[in-house]
Scaffold this active site. Sequence first.
Site, PDB file in Angstrom:
ATOM      1  CB  CYS A 110      -0.951   0.008   1.187  1.00 40.88           C
ATOM      2  SG  CYS A 110      -2.032  -1.412   1.222  1.00 40.88           S
ATOM      3  CG  HIS A 122      -3.108   3.643   2.224  1.00 40.99           C
ATOM      4  ND1 HIS A 122      -3.742   3.272   1.065  1.00 40.99           N
ATOM      5  CD2 HIS A 122      -3.034   2.518   2.997  1.00 40.99           C
ATOM      6  CE1 HIS A 122      -4.025   1.983   1.129  1.00 40.99           C
ATOM      7  NE2 HIS A 122      -3.615   1.505   2.287  1.00 40.99           N
ATOM      8  CG  ASN A 146      -6.546  -0.671   1.702  1.00 38.53           C
ATOM      9  OD1 ASN A 146      -5.942  -0.240   0.712  1.00 38.53           O
ATOM     10  ND2 ASN A 146      -5.937  -1.108   2.790  1.00 38.53           N
TER      11      ASN A 146
HETATM   12  N1  COA Z   1     -17.777  -8.099  10.771  1.00 39.42           N
HETATM   13  C1  COA Z   1     -18.095  -8.342  12.056  1.00 39.42           C
HETATM   14  N2  COA Z   1     -17.180  -8.621  12.986  1.00 39.42           N
HETATM   15  C2  COA Z   1     -15.892  -8.649  12.595  1.00 39.42           C
HETATM   16  C3  COA Z   1     -15.488  -8.394  11.280  1.00 39.42           C
HETATM   17  C4  COA Z   1     -16.504  -8.135  10.353  1.00 39.42           C
HETATM   18  N3  COA Z   1     -16.239  -7.868   9.045  1.00 39.42           N
HETATM   19  N4  COA Z   1     -14.152  -8.501  11.190  1.00 39.42           N
HETATM   20  C5  COA Z   1     -13.700  -8.797  12.428  1.00 39.42           C
HETATM   21  N5  COA Z   1     -14.761  -8.893  13.276  1.00 39.42           N
HETATM   22  C6  COA Z   1     -14.745  -9.201  14.698  1.00 39.42           C
HETATM   23  C7  COA Z   1     -13.518  -9.953  15.129  1.00 39.42           C
HETATM   24  O1  COA Z   1     -13.672 -11.329  14.854  1.00 39.42           O
HETATM   25  C8  COA Z   1     -13.469  -9.669  16.608  1.00 39.42           C
HETATM   26  O2  COA Z   1     -14.358 -10.531  17.243  1.00 39.42           O
HETATM   27  P1  COA Z   1     -13.945 -11.197  18.637  1.00 39.42           P
HETATM   28  O3  COA Z   1     -13.739 -10.048  19.566  1.00 39.42           O
HETATM   29  O4  COA Z   1     -15.120 -12.039  18.919  1.00 39.42           O
HETATM   30  O5  COA Z   1     -12.700 -11.948  18.345  1.00 39.42           O
HETATM   31  C9  COA Z   1     -14.059  -8.256  16.710  1.00 39.42           C
HETATM   32  O6  COA Z   1     -14.713  -8.005  15.455  1.00 39.42           O
HETATM   33  C10 COA Z   1     -13.020  -7.179  16.951  1.00 39.42           C
HETATM   34  O7  COA Z   1     -11.970  -7.411  16.067  1.00 39.42           O
HETATM   35  P2  COA Z   1     -10.740  -6.453  15.966  1.00 39.42           P
HETATM   36  O8  COA Z   1      -9.757  -7.016  15.013  1.00 39.42           O
HETATM   37  O9  COA Z   1     -10.280  -6.064  17.331  1.00 39.42           O
HETATM   38  O10 COA Z   1     -11.454  -5.176  15.362  1.00 39.42           O
HETATM   39  P3  COA Z   1     -10.830  -3.791  15.066  1.00 39.42           P
HETATM   40  O11 COA Z   1     -11.604  -2.730  15.705  1.00 39.42           O
HETATM   41  O12 COA Z   1      -9.337  -3.790  15.243  1.00 39.42           O
HETATM   42  O13 COA Z   1     -11.108  -3.650  13.503  1.00 39.42           O
HETATM   43  C11 COA Z   1      -9.958  -3.896  11.433  1.00 39.42           C
HETATM   44  C12 COA Z   1     -10.585  -4.598  12.622  1.00 39.42           C
HETATM   45  C13 COA Z   1      -9.364  -4.921  10.501  1.00 39.42           C
HETATM   46  C14 COA Z   1     -11.015  -3.106  10.726  1.00 39.42           C
HETATM   47  C15 COA Z   1      -8.845  -2.944  11.960  1.00 39.42           C
HETATM   48  O14 COA Z   1      -8.002  -3.634  12.851  1.00 39.42           O
HETATM   49  C16 COA Z   1      -8.019  -2.343  10.869  1.00 39.42           C
HETATM   50  O15 COA Z   1      -8.495  -1.603  10.052  1.00 39.42           O
HETATM   51  N6  COA Z   1      -6.686  -2.613  10.874  1.00 39.42           N
HETATM   52  C17 COA Z   1      -5.807  -2.119   9.897  1.00 39.42           C
HETATM   53  C18 COA Z   1      -5.905  -2.971   8.721  1.00 39.42           C
HETATM   54  C19 COA Z   1      -5.359  -2.318   7.504  1.00 39.42           C
HETATM   55  O16 COA Z   1      -5.517  -1.152   7.309  1.00 39.42           O
HETATM   56  N7  COA Z   1      -4.717  -3.093   6.659  1.00 39.42           N
HETATM   57  C20 COA Z   1      -4.240  -2.658   5.426  1.00 39.42           C
HETATM   58  C21 COA Z   1      -2.979  -1.934   5.598  1.00 39.42           C
HETATM   59  S1  COA Z   1      -2.556  -1.145   4.117  1.00 39.42           S
END
Ligand code: COA
Length: 312
Positions: A96, A237, A267
Amino acid sequence: MSNADFEKILNTSDEWIVTRTGMKERRYAPPEMASSDLATRAARHALERAGLEPADIDCFIVATVTPDYHFPATACIVASNLGVVGKAAFDIEIACSGFIYELPMAASFVRAGVFRRVMIIGVETLSRILNMEDRSTAILFGDGAGAAIVERVEASRDGFLSSELGADGNAPEMLYLPAGGSREPLTQTGIADKRDKVHMAGREVFKYAVTKMVETSLQVLERAHLTTDDVTWMIPHQANLRIMEAAAKRLNIPRERIVVNIEKYGNTSSASIPIALSETIEAGVLRKGDIILFTGFGGGLSWGSVAWRWDA
Ligand code: COA
């Protein structure tokens, strides 16, 4: 692909996706379109807007993690699609952070007199490498392409002010595609286990992203003798609305100066910044002399920021 479409195939909800990411829709390329096809469209659009012909470009650089082939470079195919043969063309793969790396690279090429004009493209067909059974990654990514042309000008009009790029390869598995490379060639078992799809430790990447975007933004501004008050547009980004807002808040940049289009595209990795730049131009809000702060991060992990003075 809307949040409602995901509700039909995954245990997720529009509410969860919107509050956690800011995303509402993403675009997926049709099966007959490869990354080079999207990139060619973006390239044509950029040429048209600049009033240039394909032959006016001396070097084509494509940033992508979803090339048409492992090799040859997608940039060679894009140049050929545009009817150009004999000019330099190559890809870079820094996930990215692709466009953030391309900007200073292109600026350095033109400043050094290696090329007069460099076309830089960010393109992804991430829909091809998503595990549609993994709700924590499938909802995040989309396909897209964006292109820009960097041209040599006299020093007084030079728009490139400063850059800071970085990478940390200590934990590549934080965001990666495990199989299909030399470490883990693709096998039937690998395909069955979805090892040819995106794997990510979302929470860790999140923290890293905010820290690095803020750190490098401050570095590039200082190097250009600017402060965050001088930033007209922050074009980050588009990975997660919460990441963008957290970074902007720490930098004290008001929400109305951050360019956000994540709700429409998700993204799109290396394509997200040039698409956002293109839409800012289309919106007619960019003015000569505006200071743009580009900032991003991605797999590697990798990150960077660029300060640019708009001169068009
Ligand atoms: N729908 C519903 N629940 C979801 C889900 C979805 N699409 N994806 C994950 N969950 C759940 C998880 O399983 C977790 O459940 P649990 O607590 O029972 O285990 C819960 O939501 C919380 O997950 P968590 O990973 O802590 O959520 P978060 O607030 O960190 O959000 C992302 C998850 C992926 C959106 C976030 O971490 C993120 O954006 N990270 C950066 C990723 C990124 O930008 N990557 C590309 C880089 S270029």
